[in-house]
Structure formats: C-alpha cells, structure tokens
Scaffold this active site. Structure first.
Site, short mmCIF file in Angstrom:
data_model
loop_
_atom_site.label_atom_id
_atom_site.label_comp_id
_atom_site.label_asym_id
_atom_site.label_seq_id
_atom_site.Cartn_x
_atom_site.Cartn_y
_atom_site.Cartn_z
CE1 TYR A 176 -3.97 -2.83 5.41
CE2 TYR A 176 -3.60 -0.26 5.17
CZ TYR A 176 -3.83 -1.37 4.69
OH TYR A 176 -3.70 -1.49 3.20
CB SER A 211 -0.76 0.03 1.26
OG SER A 211 -1.50 1.05 1.51
CE LYS A 257 -1.40 -4.36 3.42
NZ LYS A 257 -1.70 -5.60 2.70
N1 UFG Z 1 -13.15 10.74 2.94
C1 UFG Z 1 -14.36 11.65 3.17
N2 UFG Z 1 -15.45 11.01 3.55
C2 UFG Z 1 -15.35 9.78 3.86
C3 UFG Z 1 -14.42 8.75 3.40
C4 UFG Z 1 -13.24 9.41 3.00
O1 UFG Z 1 -14.04 12.95 2.93
O2 UFG Z 1 -16.67 9.30 4.31
C5 UFG Z 1 -11.95 11.19 2.25
C6 UFG Z 1 -10.80 11.19 2.93
O3 UFG Z 1 -10.69 11.97 4.05
C7 UFG Z 1 -9.76 11.13 2.12
C8 UFG Z 1 -10.11 10.82 0.73
O4 UFG Z 1 -11.60 10.69 0.87
O5 UFG Z 1 -9.31 12.53 1.79
C9 UFG Z 1 -9.87 8.84 0.81
O6 UFG Z 1 -10.28 8.38 1.68
P1 UFG Z 1 -10.22 6.72 1.74
O7 UFG Z 1 -10.29 6.34 3.25
O8 UFG Z 1 -11.07 6.26 0.64
O9 UFG Z 1 -8.88 6.22 1.29
P2 UFG Z 1 -7.41 6.68 2.32
O10 UFG Z 1 -6.61 7.46 1.16
O11 UFG Z 1 -7.65 7.13 3.59
O12 UFG Z 1 -6.90 5.22 2.55
C10 UFG Z 1 -6.45 4.19 1.46
C11 UFG Z 1 -6.72 2.93 1.56
C12 UFG Z 1 -5.82 2.71 2.89
C13 UFG Z 1 -4.40 2.93 2.62
C14 UFG Z 1 -4.26 4.48 2.19
C15 UFG Z 1 -2.94 4.79 2.10
O13 UFG Z 1 -8.06 2.71 2.10
O14 UFG Z 1 -5.78 1.15 2.87
O15 UFG Z 1 -5.31 4.57 1.25
O16 UFG Z 1 -2.46 4.25 1.14
F1 UFG Z 1 -3.60 2.52 3.87
#
Ligand code: UFG
Length: 342
Positions: free
Chosen positions: A151, A126, A155
């Site tokens: 988590y 990741s 990785k």
């Molecule tokens: N977001 C919102 N509202 C939500 C969910 C997410 O605004 O309900 C925003 C988050 O703040 C972020 C973006 O959307 O800015 C993406 O969020 P995600 O949760 O979809 O993804 P992340 O980038 O936080 O996490 C992903 C993977 C993880 C990994 C991470 C870093 O889900 O497994 O990328 O690589 F660890």
C-alpha cells in the site's frame, strides 16, 4: 461554477471533501466503482449540503471506461484522486491487487486527463512514504524511504509517476497531499468513517468498541520510547483535511503554485499517544472504553508527526480543529449510524 471531479468520492475522505467543495460553491462529480464504499454517501452529502453531486460509476482500472468517464466531464477544472485501496495489512496479503488497483487507476486517470487537457490534479498521498522518520516533525524534505507495505509503495511510486508527468508536460499542475492520521467526522453526524469488516485503524476500532460491536480495544504496545510507552501519531480532523483539498484546488485553478509539482504534509503538528486519544475519547464522550495493552503491531512506527510549516506558509492552510473535536465528532457519527441501523 467550476466543476471538480472527485474519484473515490463515496469514501471516507472523499465524501467529506465533496462536502467542503460544495459548500465553497464548486460543482462536484464523483467517480467511484463502489467497491469499498456505498452510493448512500451521495444521499448523505446531499442531506448536509442540499446539493447532490452526480455519481458516475466507473472502474478506473479499465482504461476505456476511464477515458469514457472523463470525456463526459472534460470541462472539469480539476481532479482530486482518492480512488485507491488503503488497508495496509490487506496490501501485504494481496500485493498485486493493490498495485493493479492503485497504480492502473492512477495511470488511466492521467492518460484521460492528458487526452482531454484537464491539467489540475490533486493526489491523495500518505505520511507512510516517510517510513520510520529519523527525526520529528517530518518536513516535506525529510527523506522518502523504502515502503513498509505494498500500500505504502503504491503511494511512493504514484508520486514518482506524477513527478515524471510534470516533467514531460509543463501545463500539468499537481499537488500531492501527504495525510497523517485522519479521524473524526462532519459535525452533523450524518456522515463519517464506515470501514468494511473489522477496523484496522484506531478511531473506528474505538468507536465500534464503545458501540458494543467490538468487545475490547487492543492497544498495540506500551514499551515504545514515548511519554506513556504507546505510539505517537499526528491525528487530523477529516474536515480540516477536506478543507485543505479545497485550498489546493483554488491554488491550482488560480495558477498560484510556485512549482508544477508541489507536496504538502497535512497534519496538525501535534503528536498524541494512543492512550491520550483513548483518554480524550472517554472524557469528551463521558464513557469508559474497554481496552487492554497487548504486544506491538508489526510494522508500526513509534513516533510520527508533521511539520506544518510549508502548508501554512505556502498553501495558506492549517488545521483548526483539536483532538476533542475529533473524538466527539467520531462518536457522534458512530452513535447516529448505529441508531439509524438498529
Ligand atoms: N492502534 C492500536 N489499536 C488498534 C489500532 C491501532 O493500538 O486497534 C494504534 C497503532 O498501533 C498506532 C496508532 O494506534 O500506534 C494508529 O494506528 P492506525 O492504524 O489508526 O494508523 P497508522 O498510523 O498505523 O496508519 C495510518 C494510515 C495508513 C498510513 C499510515 C502512515 O491508516 O494508511 O498512517 O501514514 F499508511
């Protein structure tokens, strides 16, 4: 026909990868404990490809069970290891479960591979290993930093274990694929992401809000130093990601790798803000999403997107599908699934 074992093959990325492998003529065997996915995935894969992968139900945390499973399929040419827990927040609350599941499963798998001489291994890593990158795009040479969550740490530690294994065994060939943000679904709409309970990730939260299962999407923060204040990510279509695994399998099986431990970023190289994703979803699917801006989510990185140069030049793979295709396919799947189950 070359056989590939896909651990965690009933899950989101695993099942799409099974489809990509089957359509390239590989024989696929799925190892899954079904703790966080359903065996219905196998039926869905069969509906799409008209080929049914064998499902071997096994808990890879159990060393003897893992060895028995791999012994049954010791003629496999390669293993793609997806089996792991993946919820960042849950890992903060239950670190030991994450270390136990993600690392014991990996170690037992590696012990079994060594025992049966299966030398080609692909690991599901990741972009989280980069932490808060100092600059973007992030290259594979960008420093790996202290993990934000257990988590993420699994990785990071997993990659260290894998590298050590390639030092001790020159026959062992490993490719670690660092995913950015996989979203979307197979174009058939017959398979897609199906998170347990309330989604943590943006796209399933969007599709469930559009389907009326969630009342309102919260946009976590609009005070980041970005074009519209919302955080930026590199969203990649899950089928592009799946196809990258097939390219990686080919590379290992045909011994094309330059190094026996290779790492590639899998992203598109384009960063989109949360509001841009919402806008694309609304426009492409012709609907209005109920959302509101709230506070930042703890631990979120403002901006992350990949350098795709190494994957394109060395692996010979690059993402083909754009954001519109991602948001359309994600909604197509959610709609079909809800219709099926209404
Ligand atoms: N977001 C919102 N509202 C939500 C969910 C997410 O605004 O309900 C925003 C988050 O703040 C972020 C973006 O959307 O800015 C993406 O969020 P995600 O949760 O979809 O993804 P992340 O980038 O936080 O996490 C992903 C993977 C993880 C990994 C991470 C870093 O889900 O497994 O990328 O690589 F660890």
């Amino acid at each position: 026909m070359s056989k590939v074992i896909v651990t965690g093959g009933c899950g989101y990325i695993g099942s799409h990868t099974c489809i990509a492998l089957l359509s390239q003529g590989y024989e696929v065997v799925v190892f899954d404990d079904l703790s966080n996915a359903s065996k219905e995935s196998i039926d869905r894969i069969e509906k799409i490809t008209e080929k049914r992968p064998e499902l071997y139900r096994v808990d890879l945390k159990d060393k003897n069970a893992a060895i028995a499973a791999f012994e049954t399929h010791k003629d496999a040419m390669a293993v793609i290891h997806f089996a792991a827990y993946k919820a960042v927040k849950e890992s903060v609350e239950q670190p030991l479960q994450y270390y136990e599941n993600n690392l014991f499963s990996l170690i037992n798998t590696l012990i079994a591979l060594q025992k049966f001489g299966i030398n080609n291994f692909i690991f599901s890593s990741s972009a989280t290993v980069y932490g808060i990158p100092k600059t973007c795009p992030v290259t594979e040479k960008s420093p790996v930093s202290t993990a934000f969550s257990p988590y993420g740490n699994t990785k990071k530690i997993a990659e260290e274990i894998l590298e050590d294994c390639t030092h001790s065994n020159a026959e062992f060939s490993i490719i670690s694929l660092r995913y950015f943000n996989p979203i979307g679904a197979h174009k058939s709409g017959k398979i897609g992401e199906l998170p347990n309970g309330i989604p943590n990730n943006l796209m399933p939260y969007i599709t469930q809000t559009a389907a009326g299962i969630r009342e309102q999407l919260m946009v976590f923060g609009n005070d980041y130093p970005t074009k519209d204040g919302t955080a930026i990510r590199d969203y990649i279509h899950v089928m592009d990601l799946a196809e990258a695994h097939v390219v990686a399998v080919d590379r290992l099986i045909h011994q094309k790798q330059e190094n026996n431990f290779e790492i590639y970023n899998l992203g598109t190289g384009i960063g989109y803000s949360v509001l841009e994703v919402i806008k694309a979803f609304e426009t492409q699917n012709n609907l209005a999403l109920n959302y509101k801006i709230t506070d930042r989510r703890k631990g979120d990185v403002p901006v992350v997107f990949a350098s795709t140069e190494l994957a394109s030049q060395t692996l010979g793979w690059s993402a083909k599908r754009d954001l519109n295709s991602m948001v359309k396919s994600a909604w197509n799947w959610e709609k079909n699934y809800r219709n099926e189950n209404s």
